[in-house]
Design a protein around this motif. Structure first.
Motif, PDB file in Angstrom:
ATOM      1  N   MET A   1       0.376   6.929   6.837  1.00 47.58           N
ATOM      2  CA  MET A   1      -0.751   6.969   5.905  1.00 47.58           C
ATOM      3  C   MET A   1      -1.151   8.423   5.684  1.00 47.58           C
ATOM      4  SD  MET A   1      -4.439   5.053   6.252  1.00 47.58           S
ATOM      5  CE  MET A   1      -3.602   3.539   6.705  1.00 47.58           C
ATOM      6  N   SER A   2      -1.348   8.795   4.421  1.00 53.00           N
ATOM      7  CA  SER A   2      -1.673  10.189   4.123  1.00 53.00           C
ATOM      8  C   SER A   2      -3.090  10.517   4.558  1.00 53.00           C
ATOM      9  CB  SER A   2      -1.522  10.452   2.621  1.00 53.00           C
ATOM     10  OG  SER A   2      -2.389   9.623   1.875  1.00 53.00           O
ATOM     11  N   THR A   3      -3.308  11.787   4.836  1.00 53.81           N
ATOM     12  CA  THR A   3      -4.622  12.245   5.266  1.00 53.81           C
ATOM     13  C   THR A   3      -5.602  12.197   4.094  1.00 53.81           C
ATOM     14  OG1 THR A   3      -3.616  13.718   6.881  1.00 53.81           O
ATOM     15  CG2 THR A   3      -5.900  14.178   6.244  1.00 53.81           C
ATOM     16  N   GLN A   4      -6.780  11.630   4.343  1.00 48.62           N
ATOM     17  CA  GLN A   4      -7.800  11.592   3.301  1.00 48.62           C
ATOM     18  C   GLN A   4      -8.292  13.003   3.028  1.00 48.62           C
ATOM     19  OE1 GLN A   4     -11.772   9.949   4.152  1.00 48.62           O
ATOM     20  NE2 GLN A   4     -11.477   8.585   2.403  1.00 48.62           N
ATOM     21  N   ARG A   5      -8.353  13.379   1.768  1.00 48.29           N
ATOM     22  CA  ARG A   5      -8.784  14.708   1.389  1.00 48.29           C
ATOM     23  C   ARG A   5     -10.217  14.946   1.847  1.00 48.29           C
ATOM     24  NH1 ARG A   5      -7.282  18.784  -2.180  1.00 48.29           N
ATOM     25  NH2 ARG A   5      -8.959  19.789  -3.375  1.00 48.29           N
ATOM     26  N   GLY A   6     -10.482  16.150   2.323  1.00 45.37           N
ATOM     27  CA  GLY A   6     -11.818  16.484   2.776  1.00 45.37           C
ATOM     28  C   GLY A   6     -12.805  16.600   1.635  1.00 45.37           C
ATOM     29  N   LEU A   7     -14.082  16.684   1.982  1.00 44.92           N
ATOM     30  CA  LEU A   7     -15.144  16.842   0.986  1.00 44.92           C
ATOM     31  C   LEU A   7     -15.461  18.321   0.786  1.00 44.92           C
ATOM     32  CD1 LEU A   7     -17.731  14.131   2.115  1.00 44.92           C
ATOM     33  CD2 LEU A   7     -15.868  13.896   0.472  1.00 44.92           C
ATOM     34  N   LEU A   8     -15.699  18.693  -0.440  1.00 44.67           N
ATOM     35  CA  LEU A   8     -16.223  20.019  -0.747  1.00 44.67           C
ATOM     36  C   LEU A   8     -17.731  19.902  -0.858  1.00 44.67           C
ATOM     37  CD1 LEU A   8     -15.674  23.004  -1.540  1.00 44.67           C
ATOM     38  CD2 LEU A   8     -15.721  22.243  -3.918  1.00 44.67           C
ATOM     39  N   ILE A   9     -18.439  20.556   0.052  1.00 44.93           N
ATOM     40  CA  ILE A   9     -19.901  20.475   0.107  1.00 44.93           C
ATOM     41  C   ILE A   9     -20.468  21.805  -0.376  1.00 44.93           C
ATOM     42  CG2 ILE A   9     -21.899  20.090   1.599  1.00 44.93           C
ATOM     43  CD1 ILE A   9     -19.348  18.992   3.519  1.00 44.93           C
ATOM     44  N   VAL A  10     -21.263  21.762  -1.434  1.00 46.19           N
ATOM     45  CA  VAL A  10     -21.811  22.983  -2.033  1.00 46.19           C
ATOM     46  C   VAL A  10     -23.316  23.007  -1.830  1.00 46.19           C
ATOM     47  CG1 VAL A  10     -22.037  24.354  -4.141  1.00 46.19           C
ATOM     48  CG2 VAL A  10     -19.960  23.001  -3.741  1.00 46.19           C
ATOM     49  N   LEU A  11     -23.793  23.965  -1.032  1.00 44.18           N
ATOM     50  CA  LEU A  11     -25.224  24.161  -0.817  1.00 44.18           C
ATOM     51  C   LEU A  11     -25.664  25.354  -1.637  1.00 44.18           C
ATOM     52  CD1 LEU A  11     -27.812  23.367   0.776  1.00 44.18           C
ATOM     53  CD2 LEU A  11     -27.154  25.106   2.456  1.00 44.18           C
ATOM     54  N   SER A  12     -26.637  25.142  -2.486  1.00 43.09           N
ATOM     55  CA  SER A  12     -27.068  26.209  -3.384  1.00 43.09           C
ATOM     56  C   SER A  12     -28.583  26.144  -3.570  1.00 43.09           C
ATOM     57  CB  SER A  12     -26.347  26.056  -4.731  1.00 43.09           C
ATOM     58  OG  SER A  12     -26.613  27.145  -5.574  1.00 43.09           O
ATOM     59  N   GLY A  13     -29.128  27.191  -4.163  1.00 45.10           N
ATOM     60  CA  GLY A  13     -30.563  27.262  -4.393  1.00 45.10           C
ATOM     61  C   GLY A  13     -30.960  28.698  -4.664  1.00 45.10           C
ATOM     62  N   PRO A  14     -32.207  28.935  -5.008  1.00 43.76           N
ATOM     63  CA  PRO A  14     -32.649  30.286  -5.358  1.00 43.76           C
ATOM     64  C   PRO A  14     -32.619  31.252  -4.178  1.00 43.76           C
ATOM     65  CG  PRO A  14     -34.519  28.802  -5.227  1.00 43.76           C
ATOM     66  CD  PRO A  14     -33.296  27.946  -5.109  1.00 43.76           C
ATOM     67  N   SER A  15     -32.534  32.530  -4.481  1.00 41.57           N
ATOM     68  CA  SER A  15     -32.566  33.564  -3.454  1.00 41.57           C
ATOM     69  C   SER A  15     -33.863  33.474  -2.663  1.00 41.57           C
ATOM     70  CB  SER A  15     -32.464  34.945  -4.126  1.00 41.57           C
ATOM     71  OG  SER A  15     -32.573  35.967  -3.177  1.00 41.57           O
ATOM     72  N   GLY A  16     -33.744  33.542  -1.327  1.00 39.71           N
ATOM     73  CA  GLY A  16     -34.925  33.501  -0.471  1.00 39.71           C
ATOM     74  C   GLY A  16     -35.315  32.122  -0.010  1.00 39.71           C
ATOM     75  N   VAL A  17     -34.609  31.073  -0.490  1.00 41.25           N
ATOM     76  CA  VAL A  17     -34.990  29.710  -0.121  1.00 41.25           C
ATOM     77  C   VAL A  17     -34.552  29.372   1.302  1.00 41.25           C
ATOM     78  CG1 VAL A  17     -32.910  28.479  -0.895  1.00 41.25           C
ATOM     79  CG2 VAL A  17     -35.144  27.371  -1.083  1.00 41.25           C
ATOM     80  N   GLY A  18     -33.636  30.158   1.860  1.00 41.07           N
ATOM     81  CA  GLY A  18     -33.210  29.920   3.240  1.00 41.07           C
ATOM     82  C   GLY A  18     -31.843  29.278   3.366  1.00 41.07           C
ATOM     83  N   LYS A  19     -30.995  29.478   2.360  1.00 39.95           N
ATOM     84  CA  LYS A  19     -29.650  28.876   2.407  1.00 39.95           C
ATOM     85  C   LYS A  19     -28.892  29.331   3.654  1.00 39.95           C
ATOM     86  CE  LYS A  19     -28.354  30.558  -1.611  1.00 39.95           C
ATOM     87  NZ  LYS A  19     -29.587  31.226  -2.019  1.00 39.95           N
ATOM     88  N   GLY A  20     -28.914  30.637   3.921  1.00 46.38           N
ATOM     89  CA  GLY A  20     -28.188  31.168   5.065  1.00 46.38           C
ATOM     90  C   GLY A  20     -28.730  30.664   6.383  1.00 46.38           C
ATOM     91  N   THR A  21     -30.037  30.555   6.485  1.00 50.70           N
ATOM     92  CA  THR A  21     -30.669  30.075   7.715  1.00 50.70           C
ATOM     93  C   THR A  21     -30.316  28.616   7.979  1.00 50.70           C
ATOM     94  OG1 THR A  21     -32.512  31.611   7.384  1.00 50.70           O
ATOM     95  CG2 THR A  21     -32.881  29.770   8.896  1.00 50.70           C
ATOM     96  N   VAL A  22     -30.374  27.799   6.943  1.00 50.79           N
ATOM     97  CA  VAL A  22     -30.043  26.378   7.087  1.00 50.79           C
ATOM     98  C   VAL A  22     -28.564  26.214   7.413  1.00 50.79           C
ATOM     99  CG1 VAL A  22     -29.847  24.183   5.845  1.00 50.79           C
ATOM    100  CG2 VAL A  22     -31.929  25.553   5.644  1.00 50.79           C
ATOM    101  N   ARG A  23     -27.720  26.954   6.706  1.00 53.10           N
ATOM    102  CA  ARG A  23     -26.282  26.878   6.978  1.00 53.10           C
ATOM    103  C   ARG A  23     -25.977  27.283   8.417  1.00 53.10           C
ATOM    104  NH1 ARG A  23     -23.390  31.404   8.228  1.00 53.10           N
ATOM    105  NH2 ARG A  23     -24.189  32.473   6.381  1.00 53.10           N
ATOM    106  N   SER A  24     -26.610  28.343   8.912  1.00 58.67           N
ATOM    107  CA  SER A  24     -26.393  28.775  10.294  1.00 58.67           C
ATOM    108  C   SER A  24     -26.806  27.692  11.280  1.00 58.67           C
ATOM    109  CB  SER A  24     -27.166  30.063  10.581  1.00 58.67           C
ATOM    110  OG  SER A  24     -26.659  31.140   9.818  1.00 58.67           O
TER     111      SER A  24
END
Length: 213
Positions: A1-24
């Protein structure tokens, strides 16, 4: 059985919203098995950031070389700096069944949606514009003029949230992290993602029964 393709997860938002902090915070969890796609940028490195971990910090000339080689999934210019996503490693991870996590600017997310609409697009929103302005000011890295430009840009970007699949308000970091993980978990349970493997099991069972009769 072939491997199920992974999901591409895109987290975005305005500068200063805390994207880097949440991702970390997401990746600090020992149970996290997402692959983080490190973006490239021409902006200056901020205190505490590590080259190759937070971003690949490169020159404008080096970035433009990547553009000419079509080696980026997307790129955008934001407040005088380039930001972009290297393509080859993303495709490799997805084909291996790994979920790839992108943390990118809104402009870049729109371009990714055009090229890979099957991705999961999550907009990280601030609790309020007043709180967003306070976060930008508290960073201490931008002048009042730059902050004003970022706030005007944030208004435009927040108005684009209808182009995303989900909105998570970043009021408390742990709550935002839990909500993002719940979104990803539920996406893996969508019928269209699991029905092929279940149908293959059904086919194999009845083929075996037919051969034994």
């Amino acid at each position: 059985m072939s491997t199920q393709r992974g999901l591409l997860i895109v987290l975005s938002g305005p500068s200063g919203v805390g994207k880097g902090t949440v991702r970390s915070a997401i990746f600090e969890d020992s149970n996290c098995d997402y692959v983080y796609s490190v973006s490239a940028t021409t902006r200056q490195r901020r205190p505490g950031e590590t080259d190759g971990v937070d971003y690949f910090f490169i020159s404008k000339e080096g970035f433009e070389d990547l553009i000419s080689q079509e080696a980026l999934l997307e790129y955008a210019e934001y407040v005088g700096n380039y930001y972009g996503t290297p393509l080859a490693s993303i495709e490799e991870s997805l084909s291996q069944g790994k979920d790839v996590f992108l943390e990118i600017e809104v402009q870049g997310a729109r371009k990714v949606r055009e090229r890979m609409p099957e991705g999961i697009f999550i907009f990280l929103a601030p609790p309020s514009l007043n709180e967003l302005e306070s976060r930008l000011t508290d960073r201490g890295t931008d002048s009042k003029e730059v902050i004003a430009r970022r706030m005007n840009k944030a208004k435009e970007e927040i108005e684009l949230m209808s182009h995303y699949d989900y909105v998570v308000v970043n009021d408390q970091i742990h709550t935002a992290v839990n909500e993002i993980n719940a979104i990803i978990k539920s996406e893996h349970l969508r019928v269209e993602r699991v029905m092929n493997s279940i149908q293959a099991d059904i086919n194999a069972y009845f083929e075996k029964e037919a051969n034994q009769s």
